[in-house]
Each structure stands twice: as structure tokens, then as C-alpha cells.
Design a protein around this motif. Structure first.
Motif, PDB file in Angstrom:
ATOM      1  N   UNK A  55      38.387  30.400  51.673  1.00 38.59           N
ATOM      2  CA  UNK A  55      39.218  30.888  50.565  1.00 38.59           C
ATOM      3  C   UNK A  55      39.741  32.283  50.855  1.00 38.59           C
ATOM      4  N   UNK A  96      34.600  44.077  35.925  1.00 37.31           N
ATOM      5  CA  UNK A  96      34.680  45.360  35.202  1.00 37.31           C
ATOM      6  C   UNK A  96      33.503  46.262  35.564  1.00 37.31           C
ATOM      7  N   UNK A 107      35.224  32.287  33.772  1.00 43.03           N
ATOM      8  CA  UNK A 107      36.235  33.338  33.789  1.00 43.03           C
ATOM      9  C   UNK A 107      35.782  34.588  33.043  1.00 43.03           C
ATOM     10  N   UNK A 142      42.540  43.623  44.206  1.00 41.65           N
ATOM     11  CA  UNK A 142      42.147  43.061  42.908  1.00 41.65           C
ATOM     12  C   UNK A 142      42.217  41.540  42.839  1.00 41.65           C
ATOM     13  N   UNK A 143      43.282  40.974  43.363  1.00 44.24           N
ATOM     14  CA  UNK A 143      43.446  39.515  43.285  1.00 44.24           C
ATOM     15  C   UNK A 143      42.295  38.802  44.001  1.00 44.24           C
ATOM     16  N   UNK A 172      33.660  49.848  37.514  1.00 43.29           N
ATOM     17  CA  UNK A 172      33.134  51.087  36.911  1.00 43.29           C
ATOM     18  C   UNK A 172      32.094  51.730  37.821  1.00 43.29           C
ATOM     19  N   UNK A 220      44.352  29.839  41.273  1.00 45.89           N
ATOM     20  CA  UNK A 220      43.633  31.002  40.764  1.00 45.89           C
ATOM     21  C   UNK A 220      44.546  32.231  40.695  1.00 45.89           C
ATOM     22  N   UNK A 221      45.480  32.320  41.619  1.00 47.99           N
ATOM     23  CA  UNK A 221      46.394  33.481  41.642  1.00 47.99           C
ATOM     24  C   UNK A 221      47.182  33.601  40.347  1.00 47.99           C
ATOM     25  N   UNK A 222      47.453  32.478  39.719  1.00 51.95           N
ATOM     26  CA  UNK A 222      48.268  32.483  38.486  1.00 51.95           C
ATOM     27  C   UNK A 222      47.475  32.970  37.278  1.00 51.95           C
ATOM     28  N   UNK A 223      46.165  33.060  37.426  1.00 52.54           N
ATOM     29  CA  UNK A 223      45.345  33.398  36.255  1.00 52.54           C
ATOM     30  C   UNK A 223      44.607  34.730  36.427  1.00 52.54           C
ATOM     31  N   UNK A 224      45.026  35.531  37.413  1.00 54.45           N
ATOM     32  CA  UNK A 224      44.335  36.806  37.642  1.00 54.45           C
ATOM     33  C   UNK A 224      44.713  37.793  36.538  1.00 54.45           C
ATOM     34  N   UNK A 225      43.727  38.403  35.874  1.00 53.91           N
ATOM     35  CA  UNK A 225      44.054  39.416  34.861  1.00 53.91           C
ATOM     36  C   UNK A 225      44.545  40.690  35.541  1.00 53.91           C
ATOM     37  N   UNK A 226      45.331  41.477  34.847  1.00 56.65           N
ATOM     38  CA  UNK A 226      45.863  42.716  35.408  1.00 56.65           C
ATOM     39  C   UNK A 226      44.756  43.716  35.715  1.00 56.65           C
ATOM     40  N   UNK A 227      44.899  44.450  36.794  1.00 54.17           N
ATOM     41  CA  UNK A 227      43.881  45.421  37.202  1.00 54.17           C
ATOM     42  C   UNK A 227      43.730  46.526  36.158  1.00 54.17           C
ATOM     43  N   UNK A 228      44.838  47.143  35.767  1.00 53.68           N
ATOM     44  CA  UNK A 228      44.762  48.276  34.839  1.00 53.68           C
ATOM     45  C   UNK A 228      44.182  47.846  33.491  1.00 53.68           C
ATOM     46  N   UNK A 279      39.843  47.924  29.598  1.00 56.60           N
ATOM     47  CA  UNK A 279      38.904  47.217  28.693  1.00 56.60           C
ATOM     48  C   UNK A 279      37.474  47.619  29.026  1.00 56.60           C
ATOM     49  N   UNK A 280      37.203  47.829  30.308  1.00 56.18           N
ATOM     50  CA  UNK A 280      35.845  48.193  30.719  1.00 56.18           C
ATOM     51  C   UNK A 280      35.470  49.561  30.148  1.00 56.18           C
ATOM     52  N   UNK A 306      44.680  32.353  31.135  1.00 56.82           N
ATOM     53  CA  UNK A 306      45.770  32.093  32.070  1.00 56.82           C
ATOM     54  C   UNK A 306      45.713  30.675  32.577  1.00 56.82           C
ATOM     55  N   UNK A 339      42.145  45.398  32.943  1.00 58.16           N
ATOM     56  CA  UNK A 339      40.715  45.101  33.113  1.00 58.16           C
ATOM     57  C   UNK A 339      39.901  46.387  33.112  1.00 58.16           C
ATOM     58  N   UNK A 340      40.367  47.397  33.847  1.00 61.62           N
ATOM     59  CA  UNK A 340      39.641  48.660  33.910  1.00 61.62           C
ATOM     60  C   UNK A 340      39.666  49.347  32.547  1.00 61.62           C
ATOM     61  N   UNK A 386      38.961  39.388  42.098  1.00 59.60           N
ATOM     62  CA  UNK A 386      38.768  38.517  40.931  1.00 59.60           C
ATOM     63  C   UNK A 386      38.368  37.103  41.363  1.00 59.60           C
TER      64      UNK A 386
END
Lengths: 172, 119
Positions: A131, A37, A29, A14-15, A41, B21-29, B34-35, A94, B31-32, A18
Motif C-alpha cells: 500500500x 491527532x 475511521x 498526511x495522506x 500533537x 482511501x485517498x477520497x476520504x482523507x480529512x484535511x490536515x489543518x 480539532x486536536x 467521506x 485535523x490538527x 492517515x
């Protein structure tokens, strides 16, 4: 692939996913979250299926990239008001506080500004290699180009990026 | 091929970017989740596009009906004459259309009148 292991694999990547979506969306963002998303899906609903022809991560990045391209095309239609504009709530930010203008932040901004000026393929190759740690050949597979083309994009992109960064430094 | 040993500067820059960027990653669960509650847009709604296509179809239909009711008059190609054909006629063109004979002359002399003149 079973749904739960698939979900676990997606969570594990995931990281990186994203970050890649962020680069595919010009570091927008909100758009990156939307694209990711949609990609998740697609995968979880079985509309995109991993067939094992490459590594899972390479395939996932290719799905994200194609999803971002579809999203851009729909963005054109939305801009022409031919599709409804869907209002999404603002995602939690964030981003660091705006007054944190450290030297590192300046360097990051220089890099992102320079990357934005590169042709898309060159930018994507460099992001995938520098990256995300892909080899140039793996990066070519993500982009759907041959190894020779990938190396050309990589070499030209690197030269161009250095030129842009040198120019940015000269103006600071 | 991976990065060259001379690319340390670029690797450092990208590493800094990755760290931020690592500090601003939204949570996986999250995100899914919300989708899943996002409005379904399986089919693109394009009311303006559909309306524009309907208008085009209507115009095409009306044009077809009009053409069928009032067909353009057919003109036999052989009998067609250009409206500016008269401009092709020039004065004296009869002369151009005839071939003079050696025994004929356009000058006609009256013998008696010529003799009286000379006297």
C-alpha cells in the motif's frame, strides 16, 4: 527540527499517514483520526522527536503505530469503565454512498476482510509494502523488527493473504 | 526487497484500496485544529480504580490494626500436641513397648491347683 518545517513535513505526509493510521486501527475511521491527532500533537509539542536514524516517513509511521497501540490499550480501560469515555462529534464522512456496490468495491471489501484475518504483524508488513511502497526492510524498521523477521512476516503474510483471497473468491 | 513481479494482482488490489482511501482523507489543518480543542486528558482520571485501591488500602490497614491488637497466641512448638493424637494409641501397645526377658513368662501356673485338677 524547527516547528514550521516539521508541520510542513507532516502535511506533506498526511495522506499516507492517515491511510497508515486507518490500517493500524482496523479501518475504524474515527479511531484513526483520533490516533493521528494524538500522534501529530506528540510531534508538534516535542514529545516525539525525529532524531534522523531513519527517514522521516519511516519514523512518522512508527510513531503512528505506537500511538495506535497506546490507544488500543486505553480502549480496554475505557471498555472496563476505568477511564472516561470521551464523546467526540462525528467526523465528516467521506465514505461513498452505500448504494455504490461496484465490482471494485467488492474487491476492496474482499481485500480488507482478508487483511483483517491476518496476524497483526503480517498485515502491517503487507500494507507497508504493497500500500505504502516501503521496502520490506523499511517496513521492518517501522515495526521495530529485524530484517529477517520482516521478511518472514512478509512471505507468510503474502501466502496467507492469497489463500484467504482465493477462499473469498470461491464463496462469491 | 520490494514486491516481486508475480505480485501484480496484489499490487492492483492495494492500489484500488489506496485510491478509494485517498477520497476520504480529512484535511490536515482541520485535523490538527480539532486536536487542539480536544479536552485535555494529560492525566488519566480513573475514579473507579482509585476508589478500588482506597478500599484495598483501608482493608489492609484494618487487618494490620486488628493483628497488632490481638496477636495470635504463640504456641511452643515442643509442647504442641495434635488434637487427633489419641488415635495413635492402640490397645495392648504396652506389649509393643516392652522387650520380654527369657526367664519371664506371661503364663503363670499355680502348681497346687494344677495337681488337684489332674487327680
Amino acid at each position: 527540527m524547527e516547528r514550521e518545517p516539521l508541520r510542513d513535513q507532516l502535511a506533506a505526509c498526511h495522506e499516507d499517514s492517515f491511510a497508515w493510521a486507518l490500517h493500524c486501527c482496523g479501518r475504524d475511521r474515527r479511531e484513526a483520526e483520533d490516533v493521528l491527532q494524538t500522534a501529530y500533537l506528540k510531534i508538534l509539542d516535542g514529545r516525539a522527536v525525529f532524531e534522523g536514524r531513519s527517514s522521516f516517513r519511516t519514523w512518522l509511521f512508527a510513531v503512528i503505530r505506537r500511538t495506535a497501540a497506546d490507544h488500543r490499550r486505553r480502549g480496554v480501560l475505557r471498555a472496563l469503565r476505568l477511564l472516561p469515555i470521551e464523546r467526540q462529534p462525528d467526523p465528516p464522512s467521506g465514505e461513498p454512498a452505500p448504494d455504490e456496490r461496484t465490482e471494485a468495491a467488492e474487491r476492496r471489501d474482499r481485500l480488507t476482510n482478508a487483511l483483517a484475518l491476518l496476524p497483526r504483524r503480517q498485515r502491517e508488513i503487507l500494507v507497508l509494502v504493497f500500500y505504502h511502497g516501503h521496502t520490506v526492510d523499511e517496513a521492518g524498521r517501522v515495526l521495530g523488527v529485524g530484517a529477517g523477521s520482516a521478511r518472514t512476516h512478509y512471505a507468510r503474510g503474502k501466502t496467507r493473504l492469497r489463500t484467504l483471497l482465493a477462499g473469498e473468491e470461491g464463496t462469491l | 526487497m520490494t514486491t516481486d513481479s508475480g505480485d501484480a494482482d496484489l499490487r492492483r488490489l492495494f492500489a484500488e484500496l489506496r485510491e478509494r482511501d485517498r477520497r476520504t482523507v480529512p484535511g490536515f489543518e482541520a485535523l490538527v485544529a480539532r486536536a487542539r480543542v480536544r479536552p485535555v486528558r494529560a492525566r488519566a482520571r480513573a475514579p473507579l480504580l482509585i476508589a478500588a485501591m482506597a478500599v484495598l488500602v483501608l482493608i489492609a490497614g484494618v487487618a494490620a490494626v486488628l493483628l497488632l491488637r490481638h496477636p495470635a497466641p504463640s504456641v511452643a512448638l515442643a509442647s504442641w500436641r495434635s488434637p487427633t493424637a489419641f488415635l495413635l494409641h492402640v490397645p495392648g501397645e504396652d506389649i509393643l513397648r516392652t522387650v520380654p526377658s527369657a526367664s519371664a513368662s506371661i503364663v503363670r501356673l499355680e502348681v497346687g491347683a494344677a495337681a488337684a485338677h489332674n487327680q
